[in-house]
Design a protein around this motif. Structure first.
Motif, PDB file in Angstrom:
ATOM      1  N   SER A  12       0.855  -1.187   0.000  1.00 11.37           N
ATOM      2  CA  SER A  12       0.000   0.000   0.000  1.00 11.37           C
ATOM      3  C   SER A  12       0.886   1.230   0.000  1.00 11.37           C
ATOM      4  O   SER A  12       1.897   1.265   0.705  1.00 11.37           O
ATOM      5  N   SER A  17      -1.834   3.767   5.917  1.00  7.51           N
ATOM      6  CA  SER A  17      -2.026   2.339   5.622  1.00  7.51           C
ATOM      7  C   SER A  17      -2.064   1.472   6.885  1.00  7.51           C
ATOM      8  O   SER A  17      -1.134   1.487   7.698  1.00  7.51           O
ATOM      9  N   ASN A  19      -1.897  -1.702   6.681  1.00  8.16           N
ATOM     10  CA  ASN A  19      -0.902  -2.757   6.427  1.00  8.16           C
ATOM     11  C   ASN A  19       0.499  -2.295   6.819  1.00  8.16           C
ATOM     12  O   ASN A  19       1.315  -3.093   7.267  1.00  8.16           O
ATOM     13  N   ARG A  81      -9.977  -8.003  -5.108  1.00  8.35           N
ATOM     14  CA  ARG A  81      -9.734  -9.437  -4.928  1.00  8.35           C
ATOM     15  C   ARG A  81      -8.417  -9.898  -5.537  1.00  8.35           C
ATOM     16  O   ARG A  81      -8.296 -11.044  -5.999  1.00  8.35           O
TER      17      ARG A  81
HETATM   18  C1  LIG Z   1      -9.121  -0.067  -5.190  1.00  8.06           C
HETATM   19  C2  LIG Z   1      -9.494  -0.785  -3.909  1.00  8.06           C
HETATM   20  C3  LIG Z   1      -9.961  -2.083  -3.970  1.00  8.06           C
HETATM   21  C4  LIG Z   1     -10.279  -2.770  -2.785  1.00  8.06           C
HETATM   22  N1  LIG Z   1     -10.650  -4.083  -2.865  1.00  8.06           N
HETATM   23  C5  LIG Z   1     -10.766  -4.807  -1.718  1.00  8.06           C
HETATM   24  C6  LIG Z   1     -10.961  -6.205  -1.778  1.00  8.06           C
HETATM   25  O1  LIG Z   1     -11.017  -6.815  -2.835  1.00  8.06           O
HETATM   26  N2  LIG Z   1     -11.043  -6.894  -0.591  1.00  8.06           N
HETATM   27  C7  LIG Z   1     -10.953  -6.250   0.629  1.00  8.06           C
HETATM   28  O2  LIG Z   1     -11.026  -6.905   1.676  1.00  8.06           O
HETATM   29  N3  LIG Z   1     -10.787  -4.919   0.692  1.00  8.06           N
HETATM   30  C8  LIG Z   1     -10.672  -4.190  -0.432  1.00  8.06           C
HETATM   31  N4  LIG Z   1     -10.447  -2.831  -0.374  1.00  8.06           N
HETATM   32  C9  LIG Z   1     -10.433  -2.170   0.933  1.00  8.06           C
HETATM   33  C10 LIG Z   1      -9.060  -2.227   1.564  1.00  8.06           C
HETATM   34  O3  LIG Z   1      -8.907  -3.442   2.227  1.00  8.06           O
HETATM   35  C11 LIG Z   1      -8.913  -1.082   2.546  1.00  8.06           C
HETATM   36  O4  LIG Z   1      -8.911   0.127   1.807  1.00  8.06           O
HETATM   37  C12 LIG Z   1      -7.635  -1.180   3.365  1.00  8.06           C
HETATM   38  O5  LIG Z   1      -7.611  -0.150   4.310  1.00  8.06           O
HETATM   39  C13 LIG Z   1      -6.431  -1.058   2.463  1.00  8.06           C
HETATM   40  O6  LIG Z   1      -5.276  -1.268   3.209  1.00  8.06           O
HETATM   41  P1  LIG Z   1      -4.248  -0.064   3.522  1.00  8.06           P
HETATM   42  O7  LIG Z   1      -4.886   0.763   4.601  1.00  8.06           O
HETATM   43  O8  LIG Z   1      -3.040  -0.793   3.998  1.00  8.06           O
HETATM   44  O9  LIG Z   1      -4.047   0.692   2.262  1.00  8.06           O
HETATM   45  C14 LIG Z   1     -10.158  -2.122  -1.533  1.00  8.06           C
HETATM   46  C15 LIG Z   1      -9.707  -0.783  -1.510  1.00  8.06           C
HETATM   47  C16 LIG Z   1      -9.360  -0.137  -2.662  1.00  8.06           C
HETATM   48  C17 LIG Z   1      -8.828   1.279  -2.570  1.00  8.06           C
END
Ligand SMILES: Cc1cc2nc3c(=O)[nH]c(=O)nc-3n(C[C@H](O)[C@H](O)[C@H](O)COP(=O)(O)O)c2cc1C
Length: 191
Positions: A12, A17, A19, A81
Motif C-alpha cells: 500500500s 495504511s 498494512n 480481490r
Molecule cells: C481499489 C481498492 C480495492 C479494494 N478491494 C478490496 C478487496 O477486494 N477486498 C478487501 O477486503 N478490501 C478491499 N479494499 C479495501 C481495503 O482493504 C482497505 O482500503 C484497506 O484499508 C487497504 O489497506 P491499507 O490501509 O493498507 O491501504 C479495496 C480498496 C481499494 C482502494
C-alpha cells in the motif's frame, strides 16, 4: 547471535495504511531474530522496459535492498480481490533486467490485513502464486488478519493478546525457515 535481515514490503502507498502499521508491528515482534526494515516501493516508477537501459535510482536502491535481505515479509491489502498494482509493479521491477532477478532463492512470507470479512485471503493466494513463479521459497500457513481500530497502537504494539501470540508464532516460523535455508550447502563428495 547474528540476526537475519528481513525486508518488510507493504502493498500500500497510502499514508495511513493499516498494512504499514501491521508491518511495523511485525518488525517489532521480529526484533530479537531479525534486523527488520521497510523496503520502500512507493517511489518506483511504473514498470517500463524502456527504463531498463538506465535503471532509475529508486529501482537500483530497491534491488540492492532486496539482495541484502535474507527474507522478505509481504504485508498487503487486497485490491479488487487481487494484488494491489503498487505491489505488482515492485515485484516486476525486482525480476528485471532479464537475468538479474533479485528475488530468487529468498525466503518469503505473506500476510495482510483489511476490515473485510476475508481479510486479504484472495490477494494472498494470488501473491503466493506469483512469488513461487519468481523463484522465492514461500513459507506455508495462513495469516489473514482482520483489522479493528486500535489493533496496533502508536508504538506499533499489537494490543490483542491472541493476535499478538499468533503473529509471534508466524515470525518464529519465518526465522526457523530462514535459518534452514541460510545453512551452508554441503559440497558433493568427489566421485
Ligand atoms: C481499489 C481498492 C480495492 C479494494 N478491494 C478490496 C478487496 O477486494 N477486498 C478487501 O477486503 N478490501 C478491499 N479494499 C479495501 C481495503 O482493504 C482497505 O482500503 C484497506 O484499508 C487497504 O489497506 P491499507 O490501509 O493498507 O491501504 C479495496 C480498496 C481499494 C482502494
Amino acid at each position: 547471535m547474528t540476526k537475519f535481515k528481513l525486508g518488510l514490503i507493504v502493498g500500500s502507498n497510502r499514508r495511513q495504511s493499516i498494512n504499514r502499521q501491521l508491518a511495523q508491528a511485525l518488525g517489532r515482534l521480529a526484533a530479537d531474530r531479525f534486523e527488520a526494515g521497510i523496503v520502500r516501493i512507493d517511489d518506483l516508477p511504473m514498470y517500463n522496459q524502456d527504463l531498463e537501459a538506465a535503471l532509475p535510482e529508486s529501482v537500483t536502491r530497491f534491488k540492492a535492498e532486496l539482495e541484502a535481505a535474507d527474507a522478505i515479509l509481504f504485508v498487503t491489502p487486497e485490491h479488487s480481490r487481487s494484488i494491489p498494482a503498487v505491489l505488482k509493479n515492485a515485484i516486476d521491477w525486482g525480476t528485471r533486467p532479464w537475468g538479474k532477478n533479485s528475488w530468487t532463492g529468498k525466503t518469503a512470507a505473506v500476510t495482510g490485513t483489511s476490515q473485510g470479512a476475508v481479510a486479504t485471503a484472495v490477494a494472498q493466494q494470488h501473491l503466493r502464486a506469483v512469488l513461487g513463479d519468481i523463484g522465492m521459497v514461500v513459507m506455508g500457513g495462513e495469516a489473514y488478519i482482520g483489522f479493528k481500530p486500535g489493533l496496533v497502537d502508536e508504538r506499533y504494539a499489537v494490543t490483542d493478546d491472541s493476535v499478538r501470540k499468533f503473529l509471534q508464532a508466524f515470525i518464529d516460523q519465518l526465522a526457523a525457515l530462514t535459518g534452514k535455508l541460510s545453512a551452508k550447502i554441503v559440497p558433493r563428495a568427489a566421485a
